[in-house]
Design an enzyme around this catalytic site. Structure first.
Site, short mmCIF file in Angstrom:
data_model
loop_
_atom_site.label_atom_id
_atom_site.label_comp_id
_atom_site.label_asym_id
_atom_site.label_seq_id
_atom_site.Cartn_x
_atom_site.Cartn_y
_atom_site.Cartn_z
N LYS A 186 0.81 -1.30 -0.01
CA LYS A 186 0.01 0.21 -0.08
C LYS A 186 0.87 1.18 -0.05
O LYS A 186 1.92 1.28 0.84
CB LYS A 186 -0.75 -0.07 1.09
CG LYS A 186 -2.08 1.05 1.27
CD LYS A 186 -2.80 0.92 2.51
CE LYS A 186 -3.85 1.91 2.49
NZ LYS A 186 -4.77 1.90 3.85
N SER B 239 -9.77 2.39 2.91
CA SER B 239 -8.95 2.90 1.97
C SER B 239 -8.11 2.10 1.19
O SER B 239 -7.63 2.58 0.12
CB SER B 239 -8.23 3.89 2.94
OG SER B 239 -7.16 3.33 3.61
N SER C 206 -9.65 -0.16 7.30
CA SER C 206 -9.25 -0.26 5.67
C SER C 206 -8.55 -1.38 5.18
O SER C 206 -8.26 -1.42 4.03
CB SER C 206 -8.11 1.11 5.88
OG SER C 206 -8.83 2.33 5.95
#
Lengths: 519, 505
Positions: free
Chosen positions: A87, A162, A186
């Protein structure tokens, strides 16, 4: 189906076994995933768009080094040579790290996050950086400044957020493994809506050094995978104490892989499971509720005892979260001031701008609306005269939620709920309604507030829309092994019922991949 | 409105109308090898931005970790100031934007300081030779990190009007202890002296603890002086001003005096004091307005979530208490007895800030009398002329001991020793090297000396005659002539012997 695609559909554990057996090289595996990315990832305009940056050269170099180690008979770890996606909120030396924000466009960190350093030391080639809501603020990945990621199950829908990029990359077979971060859900919520496994470890279980913080007291790094065993393998690899993170727990991790293997045998006898009263019912989609109930039945069939447990303070979790998280975020994001790195915007029509004017112009241009919204919320909540009423009160709620967990875990070994109240919604559907967006994390937020670990396991597809549903398991702090035991047992029972893992529909391939292309 | 246009009120008149209240905030830069929250070195004077890492540069993702040595120093300072030591305390974020602060928040302590509720007895000499003691109450001592250093390039040297600014982050993250007093009331006319004496004694304490270089001239101790005036006898506190970065003991005294006179002028003219930060100007001896504090920055303090609470065990605290040096009062009594100084001599030594210097000089082998002579008569005067503190003069106790050894060995005399000090201050090397380079050694060549004596006798026949007649006291004139010819580099005692020998007295 090409030979390359064949490797991409395997689990990380299978790939590691194939590498060990000499059936494939890391370079072949890595190239297969790079090919898959090239075929389906596309751009902000079309395709999955899970990646913000692909580092083919770096990944292949790491793969070659891995193959050399293996040829010399000294692989660094079991997963040596298995590629991974990271990420874009985790710093990577020599590789751009944008956090999905314009304000960090072009920034190349001079250092690796501890978890990234551990990946490299363990020999995992890093394929690239995955898309995310700007600074991890959102539940749909639509708040990325570089355009949204699309759900591989339906490209018209969001992949959650997210960490939508990491979840979509794993669901679309662009990577067997990914790292995500979870502040209010997330990792778990994208896992639920993309049919992948996502784990938020115990707070302090995995180092946060190099994780660009949204809310330091809530953030955790964790695995995103297609199986529970893969998650345990990755969790063990990146987890454990780090002296650079003062909040990291200074004690060995429990045996997570062992727990996953034990759970996969399907025996949960003696396990007490608590269904959280407050995390079901109103607001939960019927198809989500149906898959959840079905999974509960499977747990009972495996020998678990299921009871209902009330956590009355959970109803205040969302409100407390939306005070604490923006408070910390407002302070964390102050460092983005154009003075040292990242974007610098000079104010228009100001001949000789001061540092303050440059800061203002840069922050105005560099942050998106959701980020600004949270900076304003947090700044307000911390202001003198409001602090006690907001931040102070929210901290009290946090304590009460921890007590609810303590009381619940005195009665049961794990708590369960649907991960997300709904399946994946359509792109744009909730973009103009922040509150509706925030409600996606209703069931995941309590774990972050209390620092306890949680996992989301795919529980099948909802009847009404055919989209994935997630089943959440929560355990007491430091008892992450219970997540893997229960998760693996459920996964085994579901796979037996389905005849294997769920597979998303074929994706359009041969897309034009344009690095950094924005919507 | 500006300081320049305010006509100061004479000091005595201030006291006739007002009671001053003081408050001092002293920042002490610790001498720990590494920074407060990272492993970067803290050495002074390195090239800009060479002692930095992701943490002290505030790079995205970097995290702090507390330096245990800094916590230890903070606790020892707290204990030496008779403070309570917190059983549990946290760091907090003080949020404000400034380019020299990498994260745009300072990691500090807010409502949970590591040390609190202490005191220090400050002694000030009175005119009649007695000593008056003021108890300064300490509100708190807390830990924080320093900021980077801005260099404003341009004609003004300040941020306004600068062409551009450079920032050196080497200082960012260096551990600081901020020591805050409660309001000091009741000092009256002695307020400026009490302020100075407090900072001086605090500095001595810090030196004795060995936790800081304690160099005011290098900024390792920085004082902010708060002052307010209240109507005489009212017992209330007036509105204060905070004068920042007063960087010498002398300036502390002057700044307090100046602010008392300035406040009195404004209040006497019917005005009111603006609560604000003021800048001290060493050269002109005045303060000017800095940023106003009344349109208050709201620092939005909240507990630093990246750090765990600091919870020093009681065992550790007691262990550290055992490492404290003797307190200043005990130390003075002990040294006075050891050295045989009179009360007056001791007071002068302390007053000149020379106690430790004298102690170290004696430890290097010099007699207490000689050590006092050099530091108090010779070097204190030079420091005063140069407007620096005695320790900053550039002469070390070891050097003073070496100079005295040269005197006692007969290579130089007291007068030549003064020239050696000139050389030392000018950085010409060790005392021996200065003597060598400047050619200061006493001439012990009997031939040259004898010749000079003969010349002096020949040039002053009447004086010589008096000596021959037994008027030995007249020899002084001849000695002077010889010394002049030898340019002072002769042993006056030997010259006298030679004269008397040659004149048969």
């Amino acid at each position: 189906m090409s030979a390359g695609q064949d490797w991409t559909t395997r689990t990380a554990a299978e790939l590691a076994d194939a590498l060990a057996a000499g059936e494939v090289t890391s370079v072949e595996l890595t190239q297969a995933h790079l090919d898959r990315i090239a075929a389906v990832d596309g751009s902000a305009i079309e395709g999955v768009h899970a990646f913000l940056h692909v580092d083919a050269e770096g990944a292949l170099a790491a793969a070659r080094a891995s193959d050399e180690r293996r040829a010399a008979g000294s692989p660094a770890t079991f997963l040596d040579g298995v590629p991974i996606a990271v990420k874009d909120v985790l710093t990577t030396e020599g590789m751009p790290t944008t956090c999905g924000s314009r304000i960090l466009e072009g920034w190349v960190p001079p250092y690796d996050a501890t978890v990234v350093a551990r990946l490299r030391a363990a020999g995992l080639p890093i394929l690239g950086k995955t898309n995310m809501d700007e600074f991890a603020m959102g539940s749909s990945t639509e708040h990325s400044a570089y355009g949204p990621t699309r759900n591989p199950w339906d490209l018209e829908r969001v992949p959650g957020g997210s960490g939508g990029g990491s979840a979509a990359a794993v669901a679309a077979y662009e990577a067997p493994l990914a790292l995500g971060t979870d502040t209010g859900g997330s990792i778990r919520q994208p896992g639920a809506v993309t049919g992948t496994v996502g784990v938020k470890p115990t707070y302090g279980g995995v180092s946060r050094y190099g994780l660009v913080a949204m809310a330091n007291s809530l953030d955790q790094v964790g695995p995103v995978t297609r199986t529970v065993l893969d998650a345990a393998l990755l969790h063990e690899l990146v987890g454990g104490h780090d002296p650079r993170d003062s909040t990291s727990v200074d004690q060995p991790l429990p045996d997570l892989v062992g727990a996953a293997r034990k759970g996969a045998t399907g025996d949960l006898s003696g396990l007490r499971v608590g269904v959280v009263t407050e995390l079901q019912g109103e607001g939960y989609q019927a198809g989500v509720q149906a898959r959840f109930t079905e999974s509960l039945d499977l747990l009972v069939a495996a020998g678990a005892e299921v009871v209902e447990v009330s956590c009355p303070q959970f109803v205040h979790a969302l409100a407390a979260y939306y005070v604490l998280m923006p408070s910390e975020a407002s302070s964390n994001l102050a460092k983005f001031d154009a003075m040292r790195y990242g974007l610098r915007v000079l104010p228009e029509g100001v001949p000789d701008p001061s540092a303050e004017e440059v800061m203002r112009a840069t922050r105005d241009a560099g942050f998106g609306d959701e980020v600004k919204r949270r900076i304003i919320l947090g700044t307000y909540a911390l202001s003198s005269g409001y602090y006690d009423a907001y931040y102070g009160q929210a901290q009290k709620v946090r304590t009460l939620i921890s007590r609810d967990f303590e009381a619940a875990f005195a009665q049961v070994d794990v708590l369960v709920s649907p991960t997300s109240p709904t399946t994946a919604f359509r792109l744009g559907e909730k973009l103009d309604d922040p509150l509706a967006m925030y409600l996606n994390d209703l069931a995941t937020i309590p774990a972050n507030l209390a620092g306890v670990p949680g996992i989301s396991v795919p529980a099948g597809l909802a009847e009404e829309d055919g989209l994935p549903v997630g089943f959440q398991v929560l355990a007491p702090a430091l008892a992450d092994d219970r997540l893997y035991r229960v998760g693996a047992a459920l996964e085994a029972a579901l796979h037996a019922r389905w005849g294997g893992p769920l597979t998303p529909p074929e994706l359009p391939a041969g897309l034009d991949r344009r690095e950094g292309a924005s919507a | 409105m500006s300081a320049a246009t305010t006509t100061l009120v004479p000091f005595e008149d201030v006291l006739a109308t007002y009671d001053p209240a003081l408050g001092l905030e002293v920042h002490v830069e610790l001498n720990s090898a590494t920074k407060m929250f990272c492993g970067c070195p803290t050495e002074f004077g390195a090239d800009p931005n060479t002692q930095v890492c992701p943490t002290c540069l505030g790079l995205p993702g970097a995290m702090p970790a507390v330096n245990r040595k800094a916590v230890e120093s903070a606790i020892r300072i707290g204990l030496a100031l008779n403070c309570e030591i917190a059983e549990w305390c946290r760091f907090a974020r003080k949020n404000y934007f400034y380019p020299d602060m990498p994260k745009n928040f300072q990691t500090s302590q807010y409502d949970e300081p590591i040390a609190f509720e202490g005191w220090m007895d400050v002694t000030v000499p009175t005119e009649d030779g007695e000593v008056e003691t003021y108890r300064v109450e300490i509100e708190r001592a807390h830990m924080e990190e320093d900021t980077g250093k801005s260099l404003h390039v341009g004609t003004s040297g300040r941020i306004h009007g600068a062409d551009y600014s450079l920032v050196d982050y080497n200082r960012a993250g260096i551990p600081l202890i901020e020591i805050v007093t409660k309001p000091i009331v009741g000092a009256g006319a002695r307020a400026p002296e009490v302020a100075k004496a407090y900072v001086a004694q605090l500095r001595d304490l810090i030196v004795a603890l060995g936790v800081s270089d304690a160099r005011m001239d290098q900024g390792s101790i920085r004082a902010d002086v708060n002052l307010s005036l209240a109507p005489k006898g009212s017992g209330v506190l007036g509105t204060r001003t905070e004068t920042k970065n007063v960087n010498s003991l002398r300036s502390v005294e002057r700044a307090v005096r100046h602010e008392m006179q300035r406040h009195a002028a404004i209040l006497g003219g019917g005005g009111s004091i603006l609560q604000e930060t003021r800048h001290w100007h060493e050269d002109t001896g005045v303060t000017t307005s800095g940023r106003e504090k009344s349109d208050a920055e709201d620092y939005r303090y909240f507990p630093e979530p990246d750090l765990v609470p600091v919870a020093p065990s009681r065992e550790w605290v007691e262990e550290l208490r055992g490492t404290l040096p003797e307190n200043p009062t005990q130390r003075r009594a002990r040294l006075q007895a050891e050295w045989g100084y009179s009360d007056l001599e001791m007071r002068d030594t302390v007053g000149a800030g020379a106690l430790t210097l004298v102690e170290e000089t004696i430890a290097a082998g010099t007699s207490p009398a000689a050590a006092r002579k050099w530091w108090l008569s010779e070097l204190a005067r030079r420091a005063n002329d140069a407007g620096v503190e005695l320790p900053a003069l550039g002469v070390t106790p070891t050097q003073v001991a070496a100079v005295q050894a040269l005197v006692e060995g007969g290579s130089i005399n007291d007068k030549l020793a003064r020239q050696v000090f000139d050389g030392l201050i000018a950085g010409e090397g060790t005392p021996e090297e200065v003597v060598e380079k400047r050619g200061l050694a006493i001439v012990s060549d009997e031939g040259a000396l004898s010749e000079a004596v003969d010349d002096a006798i020949a040039a002053n026949p009447d004086v010589a005659a008096k000596i021959r007649d037994g008027k030995v006291a007249a020899a002084g004139a001849l000695i002077g002539a010889v010394m002049k010819q030898m340019r002072g580099q002769a042993d006056a005692g030997r010259v006298r012997e030679l004269i008397l020998e040659k004149l048969g007295s």
